[in-house]
Enzyme design. Structure first.
Site, PDB file in Angstrom:
ATOM      1  CB  SER A   1      -0.897  -0.002   1.236  1.00 18.96           C
ATOM      2  OG  SER A   1      -0.122   0.366   2.362  1.00 18.96           O
ATOM      3  CE  LYS A   2      -0.949   6.070  -3.391  1.00 17.98           C
ATOM      4  NZ  LYS A   2      -0.068   5.524  -4.401  1.00 17.98           N
ATOM      5  NE  ARG A   3       0.514   0.839   5.987  1.00 20.41           N
ATOM      6  CZ  ARG A   3       1.193  -0.245   6.319  1.00 20.41           C
ATOM      7  NH1 ARG A   3       2.272  -0.138   7.054  1.00 20.41           N
ATOM      8  NH2 ARG A   3       0.792  -1.430   5.930  1.00 20.41           N
ATOM      9  CG  HIS A   4       4.515  -1.070   1.882  1.00 21.20           C
ATOM     10  ND1 HIS A   4       3.213  -1.522   1.831  1.00 21.20           N
ATOM     11  CD2 HIS A   4       5.045  -1.562   3.015  1.00 21.20           C
ATOM     12  CE1 HIS A   4       2.982  -2.285   2.883  1.00 21.20           C
ATOM     13  NE2 HIS A   4       4.067  -2.323   3.625  1.00 21.20           N
ATOM     14  N   GLY A   5       5.372   3.118  -0.251  1.00 18.64           N
ATOM     15  CA  GLY A   5       5.942   3.897  -1.357  1.00 18.64           C
ATOM     16  C   GLY A   5       5.082   3.749  -2.588  1.00 18.64           C
TER      17      GLY A   5
END
Ligand code: GLU
Length: 504
Positions: free
Chosen positions: A252-256
């Site tokens: 997800s976005k948290r991972h880039g």
């Protein structure tokens, strides 16, 4: 029977790399087995679906090289291929189930459903529909609907027993009826639910294999029951394990970066992204990893796809991208990287001359970058030359402290003054030899200060390539659309001047 596969994105945002991998596995299977690939747009969520998202998903799929045989833009015999254009088909199918007693109208309010749900959770039961409207006679229900009472259509799930299917990835999967509440088929505004529309569409589009993300596995028993209720044969199912981030939670976005668009914008090549995505959870065998898409298709089988989730590894993607950056045609790289030069103000429009110039610079950069986006930075010394700023930097000061460095720089300025441009490696070497004769410095003690004086950098591409490139750039006419480039003569003089004003 010829295989018919489909990729069915919901146009509610950018194409996620996990979904791109699902599209790819469908594509590999269709191409490898001589099947047909269908693109279906699942846009029944009128609030979240947008035409822009649909367009960008289609663009990204095409950019990846994943074309389809039937779809909203190319047509086909089993269309339309947008769910929003198939509402009449869903309505007639809902009617069939209502008439057969396999579905019923439900008038329960949202509040009531919510209260029931909370009660079930509090008692540790799975929250499923309590069945209050199950036994309302159809005629009575129709009268209430006709009188304007809002209703949904629910599927009547059998009270007892089990439902199972053989998943090509996960094996035999069984669900007990007791965990499956009666699913909504048609919402009160007439829109079909996902589970309902997907069954009607997959059946009417004669899909033989449903290859999709594992997040849909709990939907599958409902879908299998629906196929049975219609008398349709279910397709074969293959649920692909999700793509995870390094912390083993869904990517997800948290991972880039997570969307194909982001990877595209950062300068990954489509063949690299495709090759990498194919390797998540599948191996082409024979110890091979770097393979073109057609070869991947030739080797691909769904049975060889692993059950366990794959972790997205940006380093491996970069490694694969470096491979393709070196392998693909230079003119294509020049064209694909041009916009990054433009963004830095290094070039204006893509004229033939500007493209040729950028193309000629690439050998200095492609071996040392992960992505197209990084190329202009490796070459910025051509377009940006500022001796004072360079002198203020610690790595450059360090070169200046090397014994004889200042003498080399002064001698270089003298050696180049009034001389023709160092248009090739040999002329550059000859000029360097003159500086060596005057100063007695050689090797690193010679070339290090020369590099600093001509590029303003303590490191960078080989001077044998960089120097002729600078000189070539300095000769370009303004009409080439390349930002002004100072020649070596001018650079050496400016650097010596800046140095003379600076105390030791
Ligand atoms: N529209 C669904 C999704 O994007 C497709 C699910 C399916 O393939 O059945 O997740």
């Amino acid at each position: 029977m010829k295989m018919r596969l489909r990729f069915a994105p919901s146009p509610t945002g950018q194409l996620h790399v996990g979904n791109a991998r699902t599209a790819l596995f469908n594509w590999l299977l269709a191409r490898g087995q001589g099947g047909t690939l269908i693109l279906r747009i699942e846009d029944t969520d009128a609030v979240r679906s947008t035409a822009e998202s649909e367009q960008s998903i289609l663009d990204d799929l095409r950019w990846l090289g994943l074309g389809w045989d039937e779809g909203p833009d190319v047509g086909g015999l089993r269309g339309p291929y947008r769910q929003s254009e198939r509402l009449a088909l869903y309505a007639s199918h809902a009617e069939r189930l209502l008439a057969a007693g396999r579905a019923y109208c439900c008038f329960c309010s949202q509040e009531r459903l919510e209260t029931d749900r909370k009660k079930a959770l509090a008692q540790g039961r799975p929250p499923r529909y309590g069945g209050a409207c199950r036994n309302i006679p159809l005629a009575e229900a129709r009268a209430r609907v006709a009188a304007g009472e809002p209703a949904v259509v629910r599927f009547r799930v059998p009270d007892h027993g089990q439902v199972s299917f053989d998943d090509l990835v996960r094996g035999h999967v069984t669900f007990g009826m007791d965990v499956i509440g009666d699913p909504v088929l048609v919402r009160s505004d007439g829109r079909p639910s996902y589970n309902f529309a997907v069954v009607v569409d997959d059946a009417l589009m004669e899909i033989t294999h449903v290859v999709r993300g594992e997040d849909h596995i709990s939907n599958t028993p409902r879908q299998v029951l629906l196929y049975g209720a219609f008398g349709y044969t279910p397709p074969k199912f293959a649920h692909l394990a999700l793509v995870l981030g390094p912390d083993h939670t869904p990517l997800s976005k948290r991972h880039g970066a997570t969307s194909v668009r982001e990877f595209r914008e950062r300068g990954y090549l489509p063949e690299a992204l495709v090759n990498y995505l194919a390797l998540i959870g599948w191996s082409p065998g024979g110890g091979d990893e770097l393979l073109p898409i057609d070869e991947l298709a030739r080797r691909f089988t769904i049975e060889a796809v692993g059950k366990s989730a794959g972790v997205f590894d940006p380093d491996k993607l970069s490694w694969i991208n470096r491979h393709y950056l070196k392998a693909v045609d230079g003119a294509r790289i020049a064209e694909a990287s041009f916009r990054y030069f433009q963004a830095r103000g290094f070039v204006r429009g893509p004229t033939g001359e500007a493209l040729a110039f950028v193309g000629a610079l690439l050998p200095m950069a492609v071996g040392s970058v992960d992505r197209l986006e990084e190329i202009p930075d490796r070459l910025h010394f051509l377009f940006e030359f500022d001796p004072l700023a360079a002198l203020a930097r610690p790595d450059v000061s360090e070169v200046l402290r090397e014994p004889g460095a200042r003498e080399v720089m002064a001698a270089l300025a003298e050696a180049l003054a009034g001389q023709p441009r160092l248009a090739d490696r040999d002329r550059f070497r000859a000029a360097a030899a003159r500086v060596r004769e005057r100063t007695g410095r050689k090797g690193r003690a010679l070339f290090h200060p020369i590099r600093v004086a001509l590029t303003g950098e303590a490191g960078g591409p080989e001077l044998d390539l960089a120097v002729p490139a600078i000189e070539h750039g300095a000769e370009l006419p303004p009409s080439a659309g390349v930002a002004p480039i100072l020649g070596c003569r001018e650079r050496a003089k400016m650097f010596a001047g800046a140095l003379a004003e600076r105390p030791h």
